[in-house]
Design a protein around this motif. Structure first.
Motif, PDB file in Angstrom:
ATOM      1  N   MET A   1      -1.960 -13.610   2.851  1.00  0.00           N
ATOM      2  CA  MET A   1      -2.100 -12.486   1.902  1.00  0.00           C
ATOM      3  C   MET A   1      -1.045 -12.579   0.799  1.00  0.00           C
ATOM      4  O   MET A   1      -1.334 -12.365  -0.379  1.00  0.00           O
ATOM      5  CB  MET A   1      -1.974 -11.150   2.646  1.00  0.00           C
ATOM      6  CG  MET A   1      -3.165 -10.833   3.540  1.00  0.00           C
ATOM      7  SD  MET A   1      -2.808  -9.535   4.752  1.00  0.00           S
ATOM      8  CE  MET A   1      -2.590  -8.099   3.701  1.00  0.00           C
TER       9      MET A   1
ATOM     10  N   ARG B   1      -8.551   3.816   6.779  1.00  0.00           N
ATOM     11  CA  ARG B   1      -7.552   4.668   6.133  1.00  0.00           C
ATOM     12  C   ARG B   1      -7.606   6.053   6.772  1.00  0.00           C
ATOM     13  O   ARG B   1      -8.690   6.575   7.051  1.00  0.00           O
ATOM     14  CB  ARG B   1      -7.842   4.810   4.628  1.00  0.00           C
ATOM     15  CG  ARG B   1      -7.470   3.606   3.778  1.00  0.00           C
ATOM     16  CD  ARG B   1      -5.963   3.372   3.717  1.00  0.00           C
ATOM     17  NE  ARG B   1      -5.605   2.241   2.874  1.00  0.00           N
ATOM     18  CZ  ARG B   1      -5.534   0.975   3.279  1.00  0.00           C
ATOM     19  NH1 ARG B   1      -5.787   0.674   4.531  1.00  0.00           N
ATOM     20  NH2 ARG B   1      -5.185   0.012   2.436  1.00  0.00           N
TER      21      ARG B   1
ATOM     22  N   LEU C   1      -7.994 -11.533   5.518  1.00  0.00           N
ATOM     23  CA  LEU C   1      -7.562 -10.690   6.634  1.00  0.00           C
ATOM     24  C   LEU C   1      -8.703 -10.185   7.505  1.00  0.00           C
ATOM     25  O   LEU C   1      -8.481  -9.475   8.487  1.00  0.00           O
ATOM     26  CB  LEU C   1      -6.716  -9.504   6.118  1.00  0.00           C
ATOM     27  CG  LEU C   1      -7.241  -8.653   4.971  1.00  0.00           C
ATOM     28  CD1 LEU C   1      -8.569  -8.029   5.254  1.00  0.00           C
ATOM     29  CD2 LEU C   1      -6.221  -7.603   4.599  1.00  0.00           C
TER      30      LEU C   1
ATOM     31  N   LEU D   1       0.802  -1.225   0.000  1.00  0.00           N
ATOM     32  CA  LEU D   1       0.000   0.000   0.000  1.00  0.00           C
ATOM     33  C   LEU D   1       0.838   1.280   0.000  1.00  0.00           C
ATOM     34  O   LEU D   1       0.311   2.383  -0.093  1.00  0.00           O
ATOM     35  CB  LEU D   1      -0.983  -0.022   1.177  1.00  0.00           C
ATOM     36  CG  LEU D   1      -0.453  -0.351   2.567  1.00  0.00           C
ATOM     37  CD1 LEU D   1       0.132   0.879   3.232  1.00  0.00           C
ATOM     38  CD2 LEU D   1      -1.563  -0.939   3.417  1.00  0.00           C
TER      39      LEU D   1
ATOM     40  N   HIS E   1      -0.319   1.045  11.799  1.00  0.00           N
ATOM     41  CA  HIS E   1      -0.990   0.342  10.688  1.00  0.00           C
ATOM     42  C   HIS E   1      -0.687  -1.164  10.699  1.00  0.00           C
ATOM     43  O   HIS E   1      -0.039  -1.687   9.786  1.00  0.00           O
ATOM     44  CB  HIS E   1      -0.575   0.967   9.335  1.00  0.00           C
ATOM     45  CG  HIS E   1      -1.580   0.693   8.242  1.00  0.00           C
ATOM     46  ND1 HIS E   1      -1.821   1.554   7.195  1.00  0.00           N
ATOM     47  CD2 HIS E   1      -2.414  -0.353   8.027  1.00  0.00           C
ATOM     48  CE1 HIS E   1      -2.743   1.055   6.403  1.00  0.00           C
ATOM     49  NE2 HIS E   1      -3.114  -0.114   6.885  1.00  0.00           N
TER      50      HIS E   1
ATOM     51  N   ALA F   1      -2.969  -5.977   0.166  1.00  0.00           N
ATOM     52  CA  ALA F   1      -3.858  -5.235   1.074  1.00  0.00           C
ATOM     53  C   ALA F   1      -5.278  -5.442   0.573  1.00  0.00           C
ATOM     54  O   ALA F   1      -5.490  -5.760  -0.601  1.00  0.00           O
ATOM     55  CB  ALA F   1      -3.531  -3.749   1.056  1.00  0.00           C
ATOM     56  N   VAL F   2      -6.228  -5.215   1.466  1.00  0.00           N
ATOM     57  CA  VAL F   2      -7.613  -5.223   0.996  1.00  0.00           C
ATOM     58  C   VAL F   2      -7.938  -3.862   0.387  1.00  0.00           C
ATOM     59  O   VAL F   2      -8.668  -3.763  -0.597  1.00  0.00           O
ATOM     60  CB  VAL F   2      -8.606  -5.619   2.122  1.00  0.00           C
ATOM     61  CG1 VAL F   2      -8.656  -4.610   3.236  1.00  0.00           C
ATOM     62  CG2 VAL F   2      -9.995  -5.844   1.554  1.00  0.00           C
ATOM     63  N   GLY F   3      -7.364  -2.797   0.945  1.00  0.00           N
ATOM     64  CA  GLY F   3      -7.566  -1.455   0.392  1.00  0.00           C
ATOM     65  C   GLY F   3      -6.714  -1.268  -0.859  1.00  0.00           C
ATOM     66  O   GLY F   3      -5.647  -1.867  -0.980  1.00  0.00           O
TER      67      GLY F   3
HETATM   68  C1  GLV Z   1      -4.449  -2.680   5.078  1.00  0.00           C
HETATM   69  O1  GLV Z   1      -4.625  -1.570   5.474  1.00  0.00           O
HETATM   70  C2  GLV Z   1      -5.180  -3.250   4.008  1.00  0.00           C
HETATM   71  O2  GLV Z   1      -5.832  -2.515   3.258  1.00  0.00           O
HETATM   72  O3  GLV Z   1      -5.107  -4.479   3.863  1.00  0.00           O
END
Ligand code: GLV
Ligand code: GLV
Length: 320
Positions: free
Chosen positions: A298, A238, A101, A54, A286, A76-78
């Motif tokens: 992941m 975020r 996650l 990220l 974070h 990341a998921v974001g």
């Molecule tokens: C962490 O912040 C994610 O987006 O995995």
């Protein structure tokens, strides 16, 4: 010719063993430092696949360099670090790491919520600083968690996992989301609420919404003023969703009681940042999904996604 994979952070070699005959893997050599922008751009030019974190901005400038790029797997998921629309225009697949996650991030969110409410970090510092000279009725007294109202803003998979934990604490659960989640309402007993109602009535306001144009600066002075003066604000999504100056003022003026923050507008946040000087802020660097098990899953998922796309198959967890 073997496809070239560029990995923008040092990842242990063992993860790449299954692909050693298939891929030419190139990697940034630092585990804790972000790849230099010019090094990154140079690799984007020739890579068939990118494994990013990220901290890399995969914007127009970067995507315009790409000549062979077919897939970007973001660890990341974001994915607010990637210009997904532009990648799509260019026919580049973008993948993230949802699901694997969710429970881990919900654990951390709840840990942060509890630490903030019960002043765990302050209490630990107190004892280690040798300040514990006596028991006192209100020494390090915090706020109850059980039977309180939690308001979850953003009811995705992580929000749902947080709601399940909240139920175990006999909390009243409110949520706000773009769409209603009937399953969560029925199975967990979460109540859909307007954003306004949620922030005005919750004891814990938990921000779980991804950062988009719509959610940027969603929490500003006005929102904090509407919250209860006893409210505790938790953010593990975020930093950009919050106006940090307004949050600072709200905490300073006691418009709200405390905040637990795992994410910041600019990461890493400077240790001299005003927010970090406040006693009623519990801050983490974070680490929402940071367990050995989950980070390994992941990484593996990113590599599966890359492998699928390079083989002409459907990715497992594409964005859009
Ligand atoms: C962490 O912040 C994610 O987006 O995995
Ligand atoms: C406190 O430790 C108590 O016994 O209530």
């Amino acid at each position: 010719m073997k496809p070239t994979i560029y990995v923008s952070r040092k990842i242990p070699n063992e993860f790449f063993e299954p692909y050693q005959n298939d891929w030419n893997v190139e990697m940034w050599h630092e585990e804790t430092q972000v790849v230099d922008r010019d090094v990154f751009l140079k690799h984007v030019q020739k890579a068939d696949a990118l494994f990013t974190t990220l901290t890399e901005r995969v914007d127009r400038e970067a995507l315009d360099q790409a000549k062979n790029l077919k897939v970007i797997a973001n660890l990341a998921v974001g994915y607010d670090n990637i210009d997904v629309e532009y990648a799509k225009e260019k026919g580049i697949v973008v993948t993230n790491t949802p699901d694997v996650l969710s429970e881990t991030t919900a654990d951390l969110t709840f840990a942060l919520l509890m630490a903030t409410a019960r002043r765990i970090v302050e209490a630990e510092q107190f004892i280690k600083d040798g300040k514990w000279t006596n028991w006192a009725p209100f020494l390090l007294a915090g706020a109850d968690i059980h039977h309180k109202t939690i308001g979850i803003v953003g009811m995705g998979r992580i929000g749902e996992a947080i709601a399940r934990r909240a139920r175990g604490f006999d909390m009243k659960i409110l949520y706000h989301n773009r769409s209603r989640k009937e399953k969560v309402e029925q199975e967990i007993g979460a109540l859909y609420s307007s954003f306004d109602e949620l922030i005005t009535t919750s004891d814990f306001v938990v921000c779980m919404t991804p950062l988009t144009e719509d959610t940027e600066n969603m929490f500003q002075a006005e929102e904090f003023k509407k919250m209860k003066s006893s409210a505790i604000f938790i953010n593990t999504s975020r930093g950009g969703v919050v106006n940090e100056e307004d949050l600072y003022n709200a905490l300073k003026k006691k418009d709200i009681q405390a905040a637990g923050l795992d994410v910041f507008q600019n990461e890493p946040i400077d240790e001299h940042h005003p927010l970090l000087q406040l006693e009623n802020v519990t801050a983490l660097p974070h680490i929402g999904s940071a367990t050995y098990e989950t980070r390994s899953k992941m990484i593996t998922l990113c590599l599966h996604n890359i492998n699928q796309v390079l083989k002409g198959n459907k990715p497992i967890t594409p964005i859009l």
